[in-house]
Design a protein around this motif. Sequence first.
Motif, PDB file in Angstrom:
ATOM      1  N   ARG A  73       2.020   5.178  -3.101  1.00 22.86           N
ATOM      2  CA  ARG A  73       3.227   4.554  -3.638  1.00 22.86           C
ATOM      3  C   ARG A  73       4.005   3.873  -2.525  1.00 22.86           C
ATOM      4  NH1 ARG A  73       8.671   5.748  -4.768  1.00 22.86           N
ATOM      5  NH2 ARG A  73       8.615   7.483  -3.328  1.00 22.86           N
ATOM      6  N   ARG A  74       4.489   2.659  -2.811  1.00 24.38           N
ATOM      7  CA  ARG A  74       5.386   1.983  -1.872  1.00 24.38           C
ATOM      8  C   ARG A  74       6.762   2.624  -1.966  1.00 24.38           C
ATOM      9  NH1 ARG A  74       4.698  -4.217  -3.348  1.00 24.38           N
ATOM     10  NH2 ARG A  74       4.295  -3.289  -5.354  1.00 24.38           N
ATOM     11  N   THR A  75       7.531   2.499  -0.918  1.00 18.95           N
ATOM     12  CA  THR A  75       8.863   3.101  -0.932  1.00 18.95           C
ATOM     13  C   THR A  75       9.790   2.392  -1.904  1.00 18.95           C
ATOM     14  OG1 THR A  75       9.495   1.721   0.943  1.00 18.95           O
ATOM     15  CG2 THR A  75       8.702   3.937   1.432  1.00 18.95           C
ATOM     16  N   THR A  76       9.495   1.143  -2.260  1.00 18.20           N
ATOM     17  CA  THR A  76      10.347   0.401  -3.175  1.00 18.20           C
ATOM     18  C   THR A  76       9.978   0.597  -4.637  1.00 18.20           C
ATOM     19  OG1 THR A  76       8.921  -1.537  -2.981  1.00 18.20           O
ATOM     20  CG2 THR A  76      10.798  -1.387  -1.463  1.00 18.20           C
ATOM     21  N   THR A  77       8.894   1.325  -4.915  1.00 19.76           N
ATOM     22  CA  THR A  77       8.468   1.555  -6.286  1.00 19.76           C
ATOM     23  C   THR A  77       9.350   2.612  -6.932  1.00 19.76           C
ATOM     24  OG1 THR A  77       6.203   1.022  -5.675  1.00 19.76           O
ATOM     25  CG2 THR A  77       6.521   2.187  -7.750  1.00 19.76           C
ATOM     26  N   ALA A  78       9.839   2.317  -8.133  1.00 22.08           N
ATOM     27  CA  ALA A  78      10.753   3.229  -8.810  1.00 22.08           C
ATOM     28  C   ALA A  78      10.026   4.439  -9.384  1.00 22.08           C
ATOM     29  CB  ALA A  78      11.492   2.489  -9.923  1.00 22.08           C
ATOM     30  N   GLN A  79       8.814   4.241  -9.913  1.00 19.38           N
ATOM     31  CA  GLN A  79       8.081   5.346 -10.520  1.00 19.38           C
ATOM     32  C   GLN A  79       7.437   6.223  -9.455  1.00 19.38           C
ATOM     33  OE1 GLN A  79       5.168   3.633 -13.070  1.00 19.38           O
ATOM     34  NE2 GLN A  79       6.482   3.750 -14.872  1.00 19.38           N
ATOM     35  N   TRP A  80       7.513   7.519  -9.678  1.00 17.89           N
ATOM     36  CA  TRP A  80       6.845   8.458  -8.774  1.00 17.89           C
ATOM     37  C   TRP A  80       5.477   8.762  -9.350  1.00 17.89           C
ATOM     38  CZ3 TRP A  80       7.382   9.854  -3.993  1.00 17.89           C
ATOM     39  CH2 TRP A  80       6.638  10.928  -3.519  1.00 17.89           C
ATOM     40  N   ARG A  81       4.434   8.615  -8.548  1.00 20.97           N
ATOM     41  CA  ARG A  81       3.075   8.848  -8.986  1.00 20.97           C
ATOM     42  C   ARG A  81       2.324   9.564  -7.875  1.00 20.97           C
ATOM     43  NH1 ARG A  81       1.979   4.049  -9.074  1.00 20.97           N
ATOM     44  NH2 ARG A  81       0.732   3.862  -7.226  1.00 20.97           N
ATOM     45  N   THR A  82       1.566  10.564  -8.223  1.00 15.96           N
ATOM     46  CA  THR A  82       0.766  11.263  -7.221  1.00 15.96           C
ATOM     47  C   THR A  82      -0.586  10.565  -7.083  1.00 15.96           C
ATOM     48  OG1 THR A  82      -0.165  12.757  -8.867  1.00 15.96           O
ATOM     49  CG2 THR A  82       1.846  13.476  -7.760  1.00 15.96           C
ATOM     50  N   PHE A  83      -1.228  10.787  -5.945  1.00 16.50           N
ATOM     51  CA  PHE A  83      -2.570  10.246  -5.742  1.00 16.50           C
ATOM     52  C   PHE A  83      -3.355  11.234  -4.906  1.00 16.50           C
ATOM     53  CE2 PHE A  83      -0.586   9.007  -1.856  1.00 16.50           C
ATOM     54  CZ  PHE A  83      -1.582   8.843  -0.937  1.00 16.50           C
ATOM     55  N   ASP A  84      -4.663  11.156  -5.001  1.00 14.26           N
ATOM     56  CA  ASP A  84      -5.565  12.062  -4.294  1.00 14.26           C
ATOM     57  C   ASP A  84      -5.752  11.563  -2.859  1.00 14.26           C
ATOM     58  OD1 ASP A  84      -7.449  13.872  -3.524  1.00 14.26           O
ATOM     59  OD2 ASP A  84      -8.927  13.333  -5.044  1.00 14.26           O
ATOM     60  N   ALA A  85      -5.099  12.219  -1.918  1.00 17.39           N
ATOM     61  CA  ALA A  85      -5.132  11.775  -0.520  1.00 17.39           C
ATOM     62  C   ALA A  85      -6.517  11.931   0.099  1.00 17.39           C
ATOM     63  CB  ALA A  85      -4.101  12.542   0.296  1.00 17.39           C
ATOM     64  N   THR A  86      -7.255  12.962  -0.279  1.00 16.05           N
ATOM     65  CA  THR A  86      -8.596  13.147   0.297  1.00 16.05           C
ATOM     66  C   THR A  86      -9.551  12.071  -0.193  1.00 16.05           C
ATOM     67  OG1 THR A  86      -9.156  14.718  -1.459  1.00 16.05           O
ATOM     68  CG2 THR A  86      -8.328  15.625   0.598  1.00 16.05           C
ATOM     69  N   LEU A  87      -9.424  11.665  -1.435  1.00 17.07           N
ATOM     70  CA  LEU A  87     -10.252  10.587  -1.952  1.00 17.07           C
ATOM     71  C   LEU A  87      -9.847   9.253  -1.336  1.00 17.07           C
ATOM     72  CD1 LEU A  87     -12.537   9.945  -3.930  1.00 17.07           C
ATOM     73  CD2 LEU A  87     -10.816   9.638  -5.694  1.00 17.07           C
ATOM     74  N   TYR A  88      -8.567   9.081  -1.052  1.00 18.92           N
ATOM     75  CA  TYR A  88      -8.066   7.852  -0.450  1.00 18.92           C
ATOM     76  C   TYR A  88      -8.609   7.670   0.966  1.00 18.92           C
ATOM     77  CZ  TYR A  88      -4.842   4.232   1.103  1.00 18.92           C
ATOM     78  OH  TYR A  88      -4.307   3.075   1.593  1.00 18.92           O
ATOM     79  N   LYS A  89      -8.895   8.752   1.660  1.00 17.27           N
ATOM     80  CA  LYS A  89      -9.429   8.666   3.019  1.00 17.27           C
ATOM     81  C   LYS A  89     -10.805   8.011   3.046  1.00 17.27           C
ATOM     82  CE  LYS A  89      -6.883  12.498   4.979  1.00 17.27           C
ATOM     83  NZ  LYS A  89      -6.950  13.835   5.565  1.00 17.27           N
ATOM     84  N   GLU A  90     -11.537   8.083   1.951  1.00 20.72           N
ATOM     85  CA  GLU A  90     -12.861   7.451   1.894  1.00 20.72           C
ATOM     86  C   GLU A  90     -12.755   5.925   1.917  1.00 20.72           C
ATOM     87  OE1 GLU A  90     -15.315   8.903  -1.231  1.00 20.72           O
ATOM     88  OE2 GLU A  90     -14.964  10.990  -0.690  1.00 20.72           O
ATOM     89  N   ARG A  91     -11.606   5.400   1.535  1.00 21.01           N
ATOM     90  CA  ARG A  91     -11.380   3.964   1.571  1.00 21.01           C
ATOM     91  C   ARG A  91     -11.534   3.427   2.995  1.00 21.01           C
ATOM     92  NH1 ARG A  91      -7.064   1.164   2.843  1.00 21.01           N
ATOM     93  NH2 ARG A  91      -6.974  -0.954   2.119  1.00 21.01           N
TER      94      ARG A  91
END
Length: 91
Positions: A32-50
Motif C-alpha cells: 500500500r502507498r502511504t497516500t492510499t485511503a484504504q487499508w489492505r494487507t498483503f503477503d510480504a513473503t510472497l512479495y519477496k519473490e518479485r
Amino acid sequence: MKADHVLADKGYDGQRAMDAIAAANAKPVVPRRTTTAQWRTFDATLYKERNLIERFFNKIKHFRRIATRSDKLARNYAGFLNLVAAIKCCR
C-alpha cells in the motif's frame, strides 16, 4: 491469463489496477502507498519473490537482441528468449 496472485509494486496500488485484479479472480500482492485511503494487507513473503523475477529480467536484458527486440518474428524472439533463459539458468 489465469493467475492466483498478482505481484506488483506500489505503482499499481490504484483503484483501476485493483479492480482489474479482482475481475480476474486473483489476489493482489501489492504494498500500500502511504497516500492510499484504504487499508489492505498483503503477503510480504510472497512479495519477496518479485525481486527474483525483476533480477532475472535485468540479467537477460544484457543480451542486446532481447533488450531491443530486433527480431521480426515473434517465434524467433521467443526462441532466443528461451535460449537466453537456459543459458542463465545453467550458470
